[in-house]
Write an enzyme that holds these catalytic residues in place. Sequence first.
Site, mmCIF file in Angstrom:
data_model
loop_
_atom_site.group_PDB
_atom_site.id
_atom_site.type_symbol
_atom_site.label_atom_id
_atom_site.label_comp_id
_atom_site.label_asym_id
_atom_site.label_seq_id
_atom_site.Cartn_x
_atom_site.Cartn_y
_atom_site.Cartn_z
ATOM 1 N N CYS A 475 2.646 12.173 1.358
ATOM 2 C CA CYS A 475 2.452 11.013 2.237
ATOM 3 C C CYS A 475 3.749 10.246 2.444
ATOM 4 O O CYS A 475 4.296 10.178 3.530
ATOM 5 C CB CYS A 475 1.419 10.072 1.614
ATOM 6 S SG CYS A 475 -0.220 10.182 2.307
ATOM 7 N N GLU A 477 5.966 10.085 -0.560
ATOM 8 C CA GLU A 477 6.692 10.351 -1.796
ATOM 9 C C GLU A 477 8.010 11.060 -1.497
ATOM 10 O O GLU A 477 8.212 11.588 -0.403
ATOM 11 C CB GLU A 477 5.850 11.234 -2.736
ATOM 12 C CG GLU A 477 4.511 10.646 -3.118
ATOM 13 C CD GLU A 477 3.424 10.862 -2.075
ATOM 14 O OE1 GLU A 477 2.278 10.496 -2.362
ATOM 15 O OE2 GLU A 477 3.720 11.354 -0.976
ATOM 16 N N ARG A 685 2.448 2.011 -6.580
ATOM 17 C CA ARG A 685 2.546 2.395 -5.174
ATOM 18 C C ARG A 685 1.358 1.831 -4.401
ATOM 19 O O ARG A 685 0.345 1.453 -4.982
ATOM 20 C CB ARG A 685 2.540 3.921 -4.998
ATOM 21 C CG ARG A 685 3.540 4.709 -5.773
ATOM 22 C CD ARG A 685 3.538 6.167 -5.352
ATOM 23 N NE ARG A 685 2.211 6.656 -5.030
ATOM 24 C CZ ARG A 685 1.945 7.877 -4.556
ATOM 25 N NH1 ARG A 685 2.932 8.713 -4.326
ATOM 26 N NH2 ARG A 685 0.711 8.272 -4.294
#
Length: 837
Positions: A475, A477, A685
């Site tokens: 996504c 990362e 995150r």
Amino acid sequence: MASTIENTENQKIVLSPQEERINRNGGKISFSTSDGVKSRTQKIYESFSTSKSSVDVQRAKYFTESFKQTEGQALSLRWAKALYHIAENIEIYIEPDQLLVGRIGKMGKYGLLYPELDGCFLKQFVKQARTRVESPFEIDEDDVRVIEEEIAPYWEGKTYYDELSRAFPEDVLKVTYDPKDLFSSRYIVNESSSMRSALQWVHDYAKGIDEGFEAIKKQAEQKIAELNDFDPADSVDKLQFYKSIIIVSDAIILWAKRYSEKALELAKTEKDAKRKKELERIAEVTARVPRYPATNFYEALQSQWFIQMFSRLEQKTGATISNGRMDQYLWKYYKKDFDEGKITRDEAKELFQCMWLGMAQYQDLFVSPAGVKFHEGYAHWEAVTIGGVDRDGFDATNDLSYILLENKREFPLNYPDLAARIHTGSPERFLHEVALTIKDGSGFPKLLNDEEVIPLLVSKGADFGNANDYAVSGCTEVRMPNLDTFTTPCAFINAASMIELTLYNGRMKKYGDEVLTIETGDVKSFKTWEEFYEAFKKQEEYILKMFFKQQFIANKIRPKHFASPLGSSLHKLCMESGVDLHQEKIPGGFDTGFFDFIGFGTVADSLAAIKKNVFEDKTIGWDELLDALDKNFEGSEIIRQRLLHSPTYGNDDSYVDSIAKDIDRTAVEFSHKFSKYVGVELDLRYVSQSVNVPFGHVIGATPNGRFAYTALSDGSSASQGADTTGPTAVLLSNFRTKNVEYKNRAARLLNIKFSPSTVTGKEGTEKIVSFIKTWRNLKLWHLQFNIINKETLLAAQKNPENYRSLLVRVAGYSAYFVELSPELQNDVILRTEHSDF
């Protein structure tokens, strides 16, 4: 000049290029040439575009057959032997017109099963595969028999999920699974390690392409020759590891050889002279790569494709295997061929398109009930990274960067997932081309910010060379291919559950009177905001403690269930130390994990509404608020409107942003203190995928006015429709809620939605460039766009057959809108459509 249509009020609506194509082609994708002749890519696309996604059992069947024969042997050896058995027996397909070969499933759109991961769910899956709402798959009755009689029985009680669910202590278990039904997630602290064999990953493709697997095999043989026979760590563990590298090298070489033989066989009977020549060239190329180093661009791309697809045979990598910095490791091959007149830009684009079409037919198949809900719309993240800086810190943009951007505009397919790295030295032309591609409206590319990512990686222990060379993976990362070594998937945390757990004293309405966490007191007894917020922070810290326990257990158990000989062969540290990539510790490795907060905007807005209405303005009493929430606001619209008109995150409002920042601080401080006990740095995150929808299904009405069991806010974006003061305010709220003094933080997924009229023409392009520069200068991690009219989305819901090709950006991926569940469609529709900035 942009095209327009009229809405129901007879107002002119400007269309994005994607919307124009849909109107012009009746929802169909067309790659035809201007003279109407079908292009190669159009023919390939039409061969599978209308087919339903289906299950291919070959990989699962041959993997299981091999494992039955190798019980008791070292796991890395068993894995390598299983891959060799697959390479030896899997059916070889070469599609008509295709220039790149290396298919791992049946013709049409297909997905693979990984029984070592989720074999315990297979019997349930075959009953639901065709009819499930999220990403359905067709499955042949003969294949059902193979699954039920040959595959599932062997894995019963042996899968990673089986051991993991049994290993959780009671306190962790009841916030993870239903203790009475271990196959049912509670969506509070949702482990994701049982949905995939590994986290998202990027190989060192350059090693495979530049050296070839014959050389990698020789490296392993040399390592064996250097082992100390008197040291059991060498003569047992490392010996078995290097043997697995030799076997897996032979496996991928054998697989490519079978394609070479198949191409020659087809060439002998091919009537068309042009195709006969193409097949002969395919045979020549696949006889060479990936066994030996590539000598030209075609060979380099074919070698990369073999590595990529064989990786998918090896394991179910989270978010599928990513493609790394293609404009970097392919550049020398393209430049040499281009300079020598052996390839044109259009020929390079056609080869890339052949790869994208191959990707589009492989569909990531999730078997576990939670896994499929978290990856709606056949989610995929095989990121191709372009731009950024090189290892020395200089701008790395080249002509391949522009070719890949042009290719995405000219070739409207949802594959690949394109990611652009932006930095202060990014050329104006690159920013302009990125903006033009964003304006197309299909959600590409997503943006990663070198000014945020690189310093954070260095602060965590990476050297500048590897940090500068990061690739986008999954996504939002990032991976440093020869330095990153942590592969255990981590958890999604339902941040909105913390609100309910505080309001109901350690309980959630969905789960009745069971105390799920800790009792922090009856909220009606709290006389001050500080008392209430302290109770919330205790719930937040307790949830984090449960996650840390959960992750510690997953880190310990996983190495007993998974190995990655192919991935290890392409990793410098694994080859140096003789340790498989999935082992818990690899000498010299960069180990960072994460935990995702889901519903950040929902929580911040809810806390702000409570602070303002209950404690400061005293316009709502506790009895009124709890009664309104219990009744899902039925008969309490006045109260709901007061809540909705409280300060909301995403509007650069310090009142609510300060609360959001403190939620963030509690988490990063906790991780800073306690990561050492888990053995890995764990970063906060905000990456939601489509998780915010099923997580919302377990959360009742919330104090920000959200109705019960509806979607939570996504990523680090504002709550749906709550960002009312413009997109720059959204950026500023993101900036003001970061706790920059802590390094235990990572990606913040940020969705922005513009109306096409806002960005039309040259002025609109410059607006996007300016917005990107503001985002870059604020040092925010991630940014992505939907450029689409709400009217188009509503029309697609009403008449999906006319909008089959409509792409939207969901989270870190784009998907076809009509393939999303109605709830996720509504989530996209309800995002604020900014019409001015």
